[in-house]
Scaffold this motif. Structure first.
Motif, PDB file in Angstrom:
ATOM      1  N   VAL A 147     -11.214   6.049 -11.449  1.00 27.05           N
ATOM      2  CA  VAL A 147     -10.257   5.121 -11.331  1.00 27.05           C
ATOM      3  C   VAL A 147      -9.306   5.111 -10.148  1.00 27.05           C
ATOM      4  O   VAL A 147      -9.176   3.970  -9.538  1.00 27.05           O
ATOM      5  CB  VAL A 147      -9.161   5.286 -12.481  1.00 27.05           C
ATOM      6  CG1 VAL A 147      -7.809   4.729 -12.280  1.00 27.05           C
ATOM      7  CG2 VAL A 147      -9.940   4.869 -13.575  1.00 27.05           C
ATOM      8  N   SER A 186       0.733   3.510  -3.339  1.00 26.37           N
ATOM      9  CA  SER A 186       0.361   5.136  -3.282  1.00 26.37           C
ATOM     10  C   SER A 186       1.353   6.135  -3.538  1.00 26.37           C
ATOM     11  O   SER A 186       1.344   7.111  -4.094  1.00 26.37           O
ATOM     12  CB  SER A 186      -0.158   5.387  -1.863  1.00 26.37           C
ATOM     13  OG  SER A 186       0.793   5.167  -1.154  1.00 26.37           O
ATOM     14  N   SER A 208       0.825   0.122  -9.899  1.00 27.69           N
ATOM     15  CA  SER A 208       0.440   1.421 -10.267  1.00 27.69           C
ATOM     16  C   SER A 208       0.877   1.926 -11.508  1.00 27.69           C
ATOM     17  O   SER A 208       0.418   2.606 -12.156  1.00 27.69           O
ATOM     18  CB  SER A 208       1.126   2.472  -9.012  1.00 27.69           C
ATOM     19  OG  SER A 208       2.447   2.124  -9.152  1.00 27.69           O
ATOM     20  N   ALA A 250       1.999   6.093  -7.396  1.00 22.16           N
ATOM     21  CA  ALA A 250       0.917   6.143  -8.080  1.00 22.16           C
ATOM     22  C   ALA A 250       0.733   7.490  -9.093  1.00 22.16           C
ATOM     23  O   ALA A 250       0.185   7.716 -10.112  1.00 22.16           O
ATOM     24  CB  ALA A 250      -0.356   5.922  -7.364  1.00 22.16           C
ATOM     25  N   THR A 282       0.596  -1.118  -0.040  1.00 23.26           N
ATOM     26  CA  THR A 282      -0.025  -0.080  -0.005  1.00 23.26           C
ATOM     27  C   THR A 282       0.795   1.261  -0.076  1.00 23.26           C
ATOM     28  O   THR A 282       0.415   2.243  -0.794  1.00 23.26           O
ATOM     29  CB  THR A 282      -1.059   0.018   1.172  1.00 23.26           C
ATOM     30  OG1 THR A 282      -1.660  -1.138   1.029  1.00 23.26           O
ATOM     31  CG2 THR A 282      -1.789   1.277   1.194  1.00 23.26           C
ATOM     32  N   LEU A 286      -1.608   0.015 -13.982  1.00 20.52           N
ATOM     33  CA  LEU A 286      -2.961   0.295 -13.671  1.00 20.52           C
ATOM     34  C   LEU A 286      -3.269   1.704 -14.406  1.00 20.52           C
ATOM     35  O   LEU A 286      -4.097   1.660 -15.163  1.00 20.52           O
ATOM     36  CB  LEU A 286      -3.488   0.267 -12.284  1.00 20.52           C
ATOM     37  CG  LEU A 286      -5.037   0.599 -11.881  1.00 20.52           C
ATOM     38  CD1 LEU A 286      -5.722  -0.453 -12.632  1.00 20.52           C
ATOM     39  CD2 LEU A 286      -5.122   0.502 -10.376  1.00 20.52           C
ATOM     40  N   TYR A 287      -2.431   2.985 -13.808  1.00 16.71           N
ATOM     41  CA  TYR A 287      -2.819   4.216 -14.109  1.00 16.71           C
ATOM     42  C   TYR A 287      -2.629   4.469 -15.611  1.00 16.71           C
ATOM     43  O   TYR A 287      -3.590   5.157 -16.369  1.00 16.71           O
ATOM     44  CB  TYR A 287      -2.410   5.280 -13.152  1.00 16.71           C
ATOM     45  CG  TYR A 287      -2.892   4.863 -11.748  1.00 16.71           C
ATOM     46  CD1 TYR A 287      -4.316   5.026 -11.559  1.00 16.71           C
ATOM     47  CD2 TYR A 287      -2.045   4.415 -10.733  1.00 16.71           C
ATOM     48  CE1 TYR A 287      -4.819   4.746 -10.340  1.00 16.71           C
ATOM     49  CE2 TYR A 287      -2.601   4.208  -9.369  1.00 16.71           C
ATOM     50  CZ  TYR A 287      -3.991   4.343  -9.364  1.00 16.71           C
ATOM     51  OH  TYR A 287      -4.600   4.364  -7.872  1.00 16.71           O
ATOM     52  N   SER A 321      -9.571   2.130  -7.130  1.00 14.34           N
ATOM     53  CA  SER A 321      -8.319   1.362  -6.996  1.00 14.34           C
ATOM     54  C   SER A 321      -7.928   1.767  -5.259  1.00 14.34           C
ATOM     55  O   SER A 321      -7.622   0.340  -4.637  1.00 14.34           O
ATOM     56  CB  SER A 321      -7.184   2.027  -7.765  1.00 14.34           C
ATOM     57  OG  SER A 321      -6.867   3.234  -7.389  1.00 14.34           O
ATOM     58  N   ILE A 361     -10.482  -0.608  -3.249  1.00 15.97           N
ATOM     59  CA  ILE A 361     -10.204  -2.258  -3.040  1.00 15.97           C
ATOM     60  C   ILE A 361      -9.007  -2.280  -2.310  1.00 15.97           C
ATOM     61  O   ILE A 361      -9.114  -3.319  -1.424  1.00 15.97           O
ATOM     62  CB  ILE A 361      -9.932  -2.449  -4.748  1.00 15.97           C
ATOM     63  CG1 ILE A 361     -11.064  -2.444  -5.550  1.00 15.97           C
ATOM     64  CG2 ILE A 361      -9.360  -4.012  -4.563  1.00 15.97           C
ATOM     65  CD1 ILE A 361     -10.761  -2.658  -6.862  1.00 15.97           C
TER      66      ILE A 361
END
Length: 458
Positions: free
Chosen positions: A182, A26, A155, A29, A22, A158-159, A186, A189
């Motif tokens: 988005v 983050s 990250s 991201a 996490t 995904l982005y 994300s 989740i």
């Protein structure tokens, strides 16, 4: 004394993995889609860089608190803070992306995640030493540290993939609704997984393992338990002196400087890679930096996981630490030349290679640091080590951004290159006297593995 291994120890590895995941997810991201996040909140690119920097600064403050109160913040409390901090952070970030005026909610979420990140630098070596056998220490640390690159990889995937069509400067179009959905989904989740971790930790975590399998760790814990644990100014000052005493160990100082300098590569390959590539190649597709980071993080995950069993088997910590640093020098020189001569194909290979080399060196660090500083209390050791590292990580992000925007990208790349050139002779100067391995070798006792049940963890 008979040491016992409990299968539940692998569940705690999963919890720590998710917490570190996490933090890294983050922190990385926003940099890969810096221009999109800046447009969504109507802020500058430097303000987007502030989001991961806030996590690193708060993490360093948490480590400072841990070093002062380590006798009173037990393993149970550390696990609870680790998971709750990550949960609050992920939920707050998700809320922050619900409206484009909520930038400061995202910033606050990164601050909560910074609390979790600070604990995550201390927990892996403590769990490894206390709950794992001598031949499992490197493996457990490698699994937990692989979360660093797994979070960065997701990250990166995904982005750019989901947000590649939200910004069309030529037509003046920007799909802010898609950006909101988005990011909010994300992090929502991630929050759901962290809720499960919080419930598990609050139900099963203990102040100390029932019986540490490591002979050297048992010796240290016995010394700690004989001391007073009443919270008083005298004990706080004693903790401060103990933390400061690490800086009088030349091996510790050298390794800490090396790792602090190494964070310049984090700034280059994880936070600023998109800006560096687009400055050299203005027409490059925005999905390319994401692809580069995905491949690089996949290599880093592979190398970091492989490093654990290699260390457990061979124990050549200094060699395994020196090889990636030596490899980073020609790799960084090649990146600089590829930017200068505008060779995009070379960069698509060199950036992932650099990230893979760093993945291997990050895992070997913890074991090497523990070996050359034994006997040392792990909480104060890791706090004293990671505080300057996190500070320098934030500084390098700002310095390389300023150099890139004020001069050019090749000047910014000179920063990590110089760091590697300086680091290699410093590593060679570290004295490799393995006191801890000697203790474990001469004080081995039988290990017994038990099924996990309620009696094992009470």
């Amino acid at each position: 004394m008979k040491y016992e291994l409990y299968r539940i120890r692998w569940c705690f590895v999963v919890v720590v993995f998710l917490a570190i995941f996490t933090s890294e997810f983050s922190s990385c991201a926003y940099g890969i889609v810096n221009n999109i996040v800046a447009r969504y909140f109507n802020i500058s690119p430097s303000s987007v860089d502030l989001l991961p920097s806030a996590t690193f600064w708060v993490g360093s403050l948490v480590l400072a608190v841990m070093s002062l109160f380590h006798n009173h913040i037990r393993v149970r409390a550390q696990c609870i803070i680790l998971t709750i901090g990550g949960l609050l952070g992920a939920m707050t970030v998700a809320i922050g992306f619900l409206h484009n005026d909520f930038y400061y909610f995202v910033l606050m979420g990164q601050i909560f995640i910074g609390i979790s990140a600070g604990i995550s630098y201390v927990i892996p070596p403590i769990l490894a030493a206390n709950w794992f056998s001598e031949k499992e220490v490197g493996t457990s640390i490698a699994i937990e540290f692989s979360a660093i690159h797994a979070g960065q990889m997701l990250s990166s995937l995904l982005y750019p993939l989901l947000l590649n069509d939200v910004l069309d400067s030529s037509k003046g179009r920007f799909d802010s609704d898609k950006v909101r959905n988005v990011f909010a989904m994300s992090f929502g989740i991630i929050s759901s997984f962290l809720i499960i971790c919080v419930i598990f930790v609050c139900s099963y975590a203990k102040n100390h393992p029932p019986s540490p399998p490591s002979a050297s760790q048992e010796k240290i814990l016995n010394e700690i338990n004989q001391k007073r644990t009443v919270l008083s100014m005298e004990n706080i000052l004693e903790s401060l002196k103990k933390t400061a005493s690490h800086y009088r160990n030349i091996n510790f100082v050298l390794i800490t400087i090396i790792v602090s300098l190494d964070t310049s590569y984090f700034a280059m390959t994880k936070v600023l890679v998109t800006s560096l590539l687009m400055k050299t190649f203005p027409d490059v597709p925005e999905t390319l930096p994401g692809t580069i980071r995905i491949v690089g993080n996949m290599l880093a995950v592979f190398f970091s996981v492989a490093a654990g069993p290699l260390m457990d088997r061979f124990g050549r910590y200094k060699l395994f630490r020196a090889l990636p640093i030596a490899g980073l020098i020609p790799s960084c020189i090649s990146i600089l030349l590829a930017h200068h001569y505008k060779c995009l194909k070379a960069l698509t290979f060199l950036y992932p290679l650099t990230m893979g080399l760093r993945g291997f060196s990050e895992v070997t660090l913890v074991e090497y640091l523990t070996e050359v500083t034994y006997p040392a209390e792990k909480v104060t050791l890791m706090c004293a080590h990671y505080i300057p590292m996190l500070v320098f990580q934030s500084i390098f992000i700002m310095v390389e951004r300023v150099l890139m925007e004020s001069f050019n990208e090749t000047i910014a790349i000179m920063v990590p290159l110089t760091a590697s050139v300086v680091s290699l002779p410093m590593l060679m100067a570290v004295t490799s006297v393995y006191h801890r391995s000697n203790v474990n070798s001469y004080e081995k006792t039988p290990l017994q593995t038990k099924q996990t049940n309620k009696r094992c963890i009470k």
